[in-house]
Design a protein around this motif. Structure first.
Motif, PDB file in Angstrom:
ATOM      1  N   ASP A 157       0.812  -1.212   0.000  1.00 24.90           N
ATOM      2  CA  ASP A 157       0.000   0.000   0.000  1.00 24.90           C
ATOM      3  C   ASP A 157       0.848   1.266   0.000  1.00 24.90           C
ATOM      4  N   ASP A 158       2.127   1.139   0.361  1.00 21.28           N
ATOM      5  CA  ASP A 158       3.048   2.267   0.363  1.00 21.28           C
ATOM      6  C   ASP A 158       3.729   2.333  -1.006  1.00 21.28           C
ATOM      7  N   GLU A 159       3.284   3.248  -1.864  1.00 18.95           N
ATOM      8  CA  GLU A 159       3.790   3.316  -3.228  1.00 18.95           C
ATOM      9  C   GLU A 159       5.270   3.680  -3.288  1.00 18.95           C
ATOM     10  N   GLN A 160       5.739   4.470  -2.348  1.00 20.20           N
ATOM     11  CA  GLN A 160       7.144   4.859  -2.360  1.00 20.20           C
ATOM     12  C   GLN A 160       8.048   3.629  -2.164  1.00 20.20           C
TER      13      GLN A 160
ATOM     14  N   LEU B 263      11.163  -1.200  -4.610  1.00 20.81           N
ATOM     15  CA  LEU B 263      11.266  -2.642  -4.818  1.00 20.81           C
ATOM     16  C   LEU B 263      11.196  -2.993  -6.304  1.00 20.81           C
ATOM     17  N   ARG B 264      10.408  -2.250  -7.052  1.00 23.64           N
ATOM     18  CA  ARG B 264      10.327  -2.490  -8.501  1.00 23.64           C
ATOM     19  C   ARG B 264      11.613  -2.065  -9.205  1.00 23.64           C
ATOM     20  N   ALA B 265      12.268  -1.062  -8.669  1.00 24.93           N
ATOM     21  CA  ALA B 265      13.495  -0.512  -9.261  1.00 24.93           C
ATOM     22  C   ALA B 265      13.236  -0.148 -10.720  1.00 24.93           C
ATOM     23  N   ALA B 266      14.073  -0.639 -11.613  1.00 25.92           N
ATOM     24  CA  ALA B 266      13.917  -0.272 -13.029  1.00 25.92           C
ATOM     25  C   ALA B 266      12.867  -1.109 -13.746  1.00 25.92           C
ATOM     26  N   ASP B 267      12.337  -2.119 -13.078  1.00 28.07           N
ATOM     27  CA  ASP B 267      11.372  -3.030 -13.713  1.00 28.07           C
ATOM     28  C   ASP B 267       9.948  -2.611 -13.381  1.00 28.07           C
ATOM     29  N   ASP B 268       9.499  -1.572 -14.043  1.00 31.25           N
ATOM     30  CA  ASP B 268       8.172  -1.025 -13.732  1.00 31.25           C
ATOM     31  C   ASP B 268       7.043  -1.969 -14.123  1.00 31.25           C
ATOM     32  N   TRP B 269       7.362  -2.996 -14.901  1.00 32.59           N
ATOM     33  CA  TRP B 269       6.344  -3.958 -15.325  1.00 32.59           C
ATOM     34  C   TRP B 269       5.928  -4.915 -14.215  1.00 32.59           C
ATOM     35  N   LYS B 270       6.688  -4.977 -13.126  1.00 28.52           N
ATOM     36  CA  LYS B 270       6.416  -5.956 -12.081  1.00 28.52           C
ATOM     37  C   LYS B 270       5.118  -5.630 -11.336  1.00 28.52           C
ATOM     38  N   PRO B 271       4.281  -6.627 -11.049  1.00 25.80           N
ATOM     39  CA  PRO B 271       3.054  -6.405 -10.274  1.00 25.80           C
ATOM     40  C   PRO B 271       3.363  -6.270  -8.781  1.00 25.80           C
TER      41      PRO B 271
END
Length: 313
Positions: free
Chosen positions: A247-250, A255-263
């Motif tokens: 729930d914390d988008e920051q 955690l997603r780092a450069a992989d914005d495609w990750k769910p």
């Protein structure tokens, strides 16, 4: 369809069964474990944590579930003779009443080979061994009940080998009869060798990729299928990716780092990103990295999976 890779490391059997109960009660279709003897991430501190052997764990999971398909993501071919692995898989299939999936890959984790004194051949040899192993396993899985199987490869051989039973023959999962062989899931996205081996001998594609990469790899697989005379529609397309509700988008963005495609992120973000994979042709998700707590799986049951109740078959 939705599957999850449960943790073998830093866990307990009670923790695993508590998650399996929630998965069975929900709309999950499969549960997986990893096949590592030394955890591949986290350094020496993680290596000294409890770590359960994958195939023994799958047999135990079969005894406490009735609906979930079960497999390893993926078995390292360098750890076991492929005929032995095939016999292990068919025993799991019999115990689970048709719910076994045989996942296999070339093997990659150097550290555990060194730790246990196993040979770690070159990438070419490991790819050659994987191809032979998949061919041999497929022959055993498709052998007739009175057939003795012979195989002569560079690395493996069979001499009038009996293989009975070669799969469970009762009613299998998802409302289908198990009259066909145990599916072989080939893990890895090597475009020249691994996907060719899949086209020749596998039934399920499993890769760690973004949606765009996934589409490209499917196109490569289709070309390999054409070259070997295989109908690409015979091969299911699955993806092995992390999933995390945050729930914390920051923190999720970190955690997603450069992989914005990750769910990874909010419920809506997870749904949207999974939708991108479905649009790319994914038929089943094999999620990794889900915190191993019943409450987390229950939340996914209630808030994420229902969004796809008619979107996946």
């Amino acid at each position: 369809m939705f599957g999850a890779q449960l943790y073998n490391v830093g866990t307990s059997w009670d923790e695993i069964t508590s998650v399996l109960r929630v998965m069975e009660a929900g709309t999950w279709t499969s549960a997986y474990v990893y096949d590592h003897f030394v955890p591949p991430l986290g350094g020496r501190a993680v290596e000294l944590r409890p770590n359960l052997e994958g195939w023994m764990l799958l047999g135990s999971m079969a005894a406490v579930t009735t609906r979930l398909e079960l497999g390893a993501l993926v078995t390292g071919n360098t750890y076991r003779n492929p005929a032995l692995l095939a016999k292990m898989a068919v025993t799991l299939d019999e115990v689970s009443k048709g719910r076994a999936i045989l996942g296999i890959g070339a093997g990659w984790h150097v550290r555990e080979h060194e730790a246990y004194g196993w040979d770690f051949p070159s990438l070419k040899e490991r790819s050659d061994r994987l191809e032979e192993a998949c061919q041999l396993i497929r022959m055993l899985f498709h052998a007739g009940p009175q057939e003795l199987v012979n195989y002569e490869g560079k690395y493996y051989r069979l001499t009038e080998a009996p293989f009975v039973p070669n799969h469970y023959r009762g009613a299998g999962p998802r409302g289908r009869r198990r009259q066909d062989a145990i599916p072989i899931m080939v893990g890895g996205k090597g475009r020249r060798r691994t996907l060719k081996t899949l086209a020749q001998y596998g039934d399920i594609m499993n890769v760690i990729s973004s949606p765009e990469e996934f589409k490209q790899e499917c196109a490569v697989l289709d070309r390999h299928c054409e070259a070997v005379g295989r109908d690409p529609g015979e091969i299911s397309r699955t993806v092995h990716i992390p999933l995390r509700l945050m729930d914390d988008e920051q923190n999720a963005k970190k955690l997603r780092a450069a992989d914005d495609w990750k769910p990874i992120g909010s419920v809506q973000r997870v749904i949207d990103k999974c939708g991108d994979f479905i649009a790319a042709g994914v038929e089943e998700f094999c999620f990794a990295g889900i915190p191993q707590h019943p409450a987390v799986y229950q939340r996914l049951n209630e808030e994420v999976l229902p969004a796809f109740s008619r979107g996946l078959r």
